[in-house]
Scaffold this motif. Structure first.
Motif, PDB file in Angstrom:
ATOM      1  N   GLY B 110       0.824  -1.212   0.000  1.00 61.05           N
ATOM      2  CA  GLY B 110       0.000   0.000   0.000  1.00 61.05           C
ATOM      3  C   GLY B 110       0.850   1.251   0.000  1.00 61.05           C
ATOM      4  O   GLY B 110       2.030   1.216  -0.329  1.00 61.05           O
ATOM      5  N   ASP B 111       0.217   2.376   0.382  1.00 60.50           N
ATOM      6  CA  ASP B 111       0.946   3.641   0.357  1.00 60.50           C
ATOM      7  C   ASP B 111       1.964   3.661   1.480  1.00 60.50           C
ATOM      8  O   ASP B 111       1.630   3.395   2.621  1.00 60.50           O
ATOM      9  CB  ASP B 111      -0.023   4.818   0.568  1.00 60.50           C
ATOM     10  CG  ASP B 111      -1.088   4.833  -0.509  1.00 60.50           C
ATOM     11  OD1 ASP B 111      -0.764   4.425  -1.649  1.00 60.50           O
ATOM     12  OD2 ASP B 111      -2.227   5.215  -0.199  1.00 60.50           O
ATOM     13  N   PHE B 112       3.156   3.971   1.131  1.00 54.25           N
ATOM     14  CA  PHE B 112       4.204   4.059   2.134  1.00 54.25           C
ATOM     15  C   PHE B 112       4.271   5.503   2.607  1.00 54.25           C
ATOM     16  O   PHE B 112       4.785   6.362   1.918  1.00 54.25           O
ATOM     17  CB  PHE B 112       5.529   3.607   1.509  1.00 54.25           C
ATOM     18  CG  PHE B 112       6.658   3.538   2.483  1.00 54.25           C
ATOM     19  CD1 PHE B 112       6.491   2.933   3.724  1.00 54.25           C
ATOM     20  CD2 PHE B 112       7.890   4.070   2.160  1.00 54.25           C
ATOM     21  CE1 PHE B 112       7.539   2.867   4.625  1.00 54.25           C
ATOM     22  CE2 PHE B 112       8.939   4.020   3.053  1.00 54.25           C
ATOM     23  CZ  PHE B 112       8.768   3.404   4.283  1.00 54.25           C
ATOM     24  N   GLU B 113       3.682   5.742   3.778  1.00 55.28           N
ATOM     25  CA  GLU B 113       3.510   7.116   4.237  1.00 55.28           C
ATOM     26  C   GLU B 113       4.101   7.258   5.626  1.00 55.28           C
ATOM     27  O   GLU B 113       3.954   6.380   6.478  1.00 55.28           O
ATOM     28  CB  GLU B 113       2.005   7.413   4.280  1.00 55.28           C
ATOM     29  CG  GLU B 113       1.674   8.867   4.471  1.00 55.28           C
ATOM     30  CD  GLU B 113       0.160   9.054   4.511  1.00 55.28           C
ATOM     31  OE1 GLU B 113      -0.438   9.225   3.435  1.00 55.28           O
ATOM     32  OE2 GLU B 113      -0.407   9.026   5.617  1.00 55.28           O
ATOM     33  N   GLN B 118       3.304   0.250   8.338  1.00 56.17           N
ATOM     34  CA  GLN B 118       3.213  -0.270   6.979  1.00 56.17           C
ATOM     35  C   GLN B 118       3.452  -1.759   6.969  1.00 56.17           C
ATOM     36  O   GLN B 118       4.267  -2.258   7.731  1.00 56.17           O
ATOM     37  CB  GLN B 118       4.338   0.328   6.115  1.00 56.17           C
ATOM     38  CG  GLN B 118       4.293   1.808   5.982  1.00 56.17           C
ATOM     39  CD  GLN B 118       3.069   2.247   5.210  1.00 56.17           C
ATOM     40  OE1 GLN B 118       2.689   1.590   4.253  1.00 56.17           O
ATOM     41  NE2 GLN B 118       2.455   3.323   5.639  1.00 56.17           N
ATOM     42  N   SER B 180       8.929  11.769   6.432  1.00 57.11           N
ATOM     43  CA  SER B 180       8.840  11.560   4.995  1.00 57.11           C
ATOM     44  C   SER B 180      10.232  11.686   4.375  1.00 57.11           C
ATOM     45  O   SER B 180      11.149  12.193   4.986  1.00 57.11           O
ATOM     46  CB  SER B 180       7.889  12.573   4.372  1.00 57.11           C
ATOM     47  OG  SER B 180       8.410  13.875   4.550  1.00 57.11           O
ATOM     48  N   ALA B 202       6.022   8.873   1.777  1.00 54.76           N
ATOM     49  CA  ALA B 202       5.287  10.072   1.364  1.00 54.76           C
ATOM     50  C   ALA B 202       5.009  10.959   2.576  1.00 54.76           C
ATOM     51  O   ALA B 202       4.939  10.495   3.714  1.00 54.76           O
ATOM     52  CB  ALA B 202       3.974   9.658   0.701  1.00 54.76           C
TER      53      ALA B 202
END
Lengths: 178, 323
Positions: B110-113, B118, B180, B202
């Protein structure tokens, strides 16, 4: 200081602080070091430090108190290094710093010179209390927190400083007071 | 004592209020000099940053030495959030290749934020006997700040990924990072460097986290996961805040730590840590007090760690103290 709420526009905060307190700080540095070039350096250092570490202002004192305290610290370290330089070089060469009163003569208004020559003639620990009290109008409590002394000590120093100054002002002209 | 316009008080006390100087000695010139010093300082820092990237190769070599040195340190300092090595490299690279052979590939789920735990899957490519019986550890180093995070503290490999012949799908559940930007994930087998990858986290949304009710209190955070008492943060003022944590018992055991990042800033500050968070309570799976202080007004992200793993984060606003 309202700019600090956003936390980013350091340039704007710097401008505001220089505008509002630059003169106060420069004078304080001069009153402590008795040298215009030292006051220039000290004030510049203070503002650069403020720019770097604005977040360090904790709101425990007024902004003015915080800046005056920083100015005092930096003036003291100037005096310390100047003192070291002077003692180590004394025997070897004449340091040849301009005499403080000569600089006062250049910078001070004529009608203020006698009084301020006398104030600057006081020993540092009495001078700073008197100046914070009467020139900057700080309360005993504010002075105590700025100098990190008890209020009692500040009161007694202020009292003694006034006595010394009164004597200096009464002293006949031309007598060199130390 | 300030109103000296009365009899009995010497005249000089009044005259001392005025500046003795003929001219304002703090001139426009002085101001301009300070402005230019400030600009010079800023430019110097920017240049230094650029230079750091250019010497990335050397830094990587140095970093390896630093990591070797880290191995010698006791384990309890390994997940401290302090800068321990120089920035490395500035490009995303998900695979690691040595002598033309790919050894591993790293895939964030998924989005790595930043600020969010994660899933991370690593596909190891060599035959299983290379990994069998060895202990895997993974850490991540933030390129900008050098801050280091432990992703896997030490996991002994006993069997291949289910349905595969080797460790083709090595899954890590809580692989969050707090900031980030680029992170270098370093994989070690039995303490020896095996491979690495560079992932870009991100920038998270900086809106304040939602407020919800956990009877009978108002809480800010993520319902069912993480919350902190919904009460104002005043810049520079320490205050008591209760914490709510929810999760599997296995996720909630170990040291609790809260760190914070400021919006637009680059580093982390340590806020609070607690060696034991107790047991399940009526309010949440964990419920305990802390003292928190955010030093500067503005938007902050408070990250909560348990046992060195990021549990989640809460965005809050620190207000300017009233004079």
């Amino acid at each position: 200081m309202q700019h600090l709420a956003a936390g980013y526009d350091r340039d704007a905060v710097l401008e505001e602080l220089m505008q509002q307190y630059g003169g106060d700080l420069w004078r304080f540095a001069y009153f402590l070091t008795k040298r215009a070039d030292a006051a220039d350096d000290v004030v510049q250092e203070v503002f650069l430090a403020v720019y770097e570490r604005m977040y360090a202002f904790r709101g425990e004192s007024s902004v003015r108190g915080w800046l005056l305290a920083m100015t005092r610290n930096k003036s003291y370290s100037y005096l310390k290094t100047a003192f070291v330089r002077k003692v180590t070089l004394m025997d070897v060469m004449d340091v040849g710093s301009p005499s403080p009163s000569a600089e006062n003569e250049l910078l001070f208004r004529e009608d203020a010179r006698e009084l301020w020559d006398a104030v600057l003639g006081l020993p540092l620990k009495f001078r700073e209390v008197l100046i914070l009290d009467y020139h900057y109008g700080l309360s005993i409590k504010e002075i105590a927190s700025l100098l990190q002394l008890s209020e009692g000590t500040v009161k007694s120093r202020s009292h003694r400083a006034k006595g010394k100054l009164a004597r200096l002002l009464k002293a006949p002209k031309g007598v060199d007071q130390i | 004592m300030k109103d000296d316009n009365q009899s009995g008080i010497p005249d000089w006390t009044r005259r001392m209020k005025e500046s003795p100087f003929r001219q304002e000695p703090f001139s426009e010139n002085m101001k301009e000099k300070i402005r230019s010093e400030v600009r010079r300082g800023t430019a110097r820092r920017t240049r230094a940053n650029r230079l750091r990237w250019r010497v990335g190769g050397i830094a990587a070599a140095v970093a390896l030495l630093v990591f070797a040195a880290w191995q010698a340190l006791p384990d309890n300092v390994s997940h401290l959030l302090i800068a321990t090595s120089k920035p490395i490299q500035l490009e995303e690279r998900t695979a690691y290749t040595r002598e033309g052979r790919e050894l591993l590939e790293m895939m964030p789920g998924g989005d790595f934020e930043a600020g969010t735990p994660q899933g991370l899957i690593i596909s190891f490519k060599e035959p299983f006997k290379v990994y069998e019986g060895k202990t895997i550890s993974i850490k991540a180093v933030h390129a900008d700040s050098g801050i280091e995070e432990t992703i896997v503290a030490g996991d002994k490999i006993t069997e291949p990924s289910s349905g595969y012949e080797t460790l083709s799908r090595y899954a890590i559940a809580g692989a969050g990072v707090p900031l980030s930007g680029y992170w270098r994930f370093i994989v070690e087998l039995d303490g020896v460097f095996y491979g690495d990858a560079i992932l870009e986290a991100a920038e998270p949304a900086w809106e304040e986290s939602q407020v919800f009710v956990s009877e009978p209190y108002s809480v800010r955070g993520t319902p069912g996961r993480l919350g902190v008492m919904n009460q104002p943060f005043i810049a520079g003022k320490a205050n008591k805040y209760m914490w709510w944590l929810w999760g599997e018992e296995s996720e909630l055991q170990g040291e609790f730590k809260a760190v914070a990042a400021k919006e637009g800033g680059t580093g982390l500050i340590e806020l609070f840590s607690l060696s034991v968070t107790g047991a399940k309570s009526n309010y949440a799976d964990r419920y305990f007090p802390s003292t928190l202080m955010l030093p500067e007004a503005g938007r902050w992200r408070i990250m909560a760690y348990v046992d060195g793993k990021l549990l989640g984060s809460i965005a809050v606003t620190a207000e300017e103290p009233k004079e």
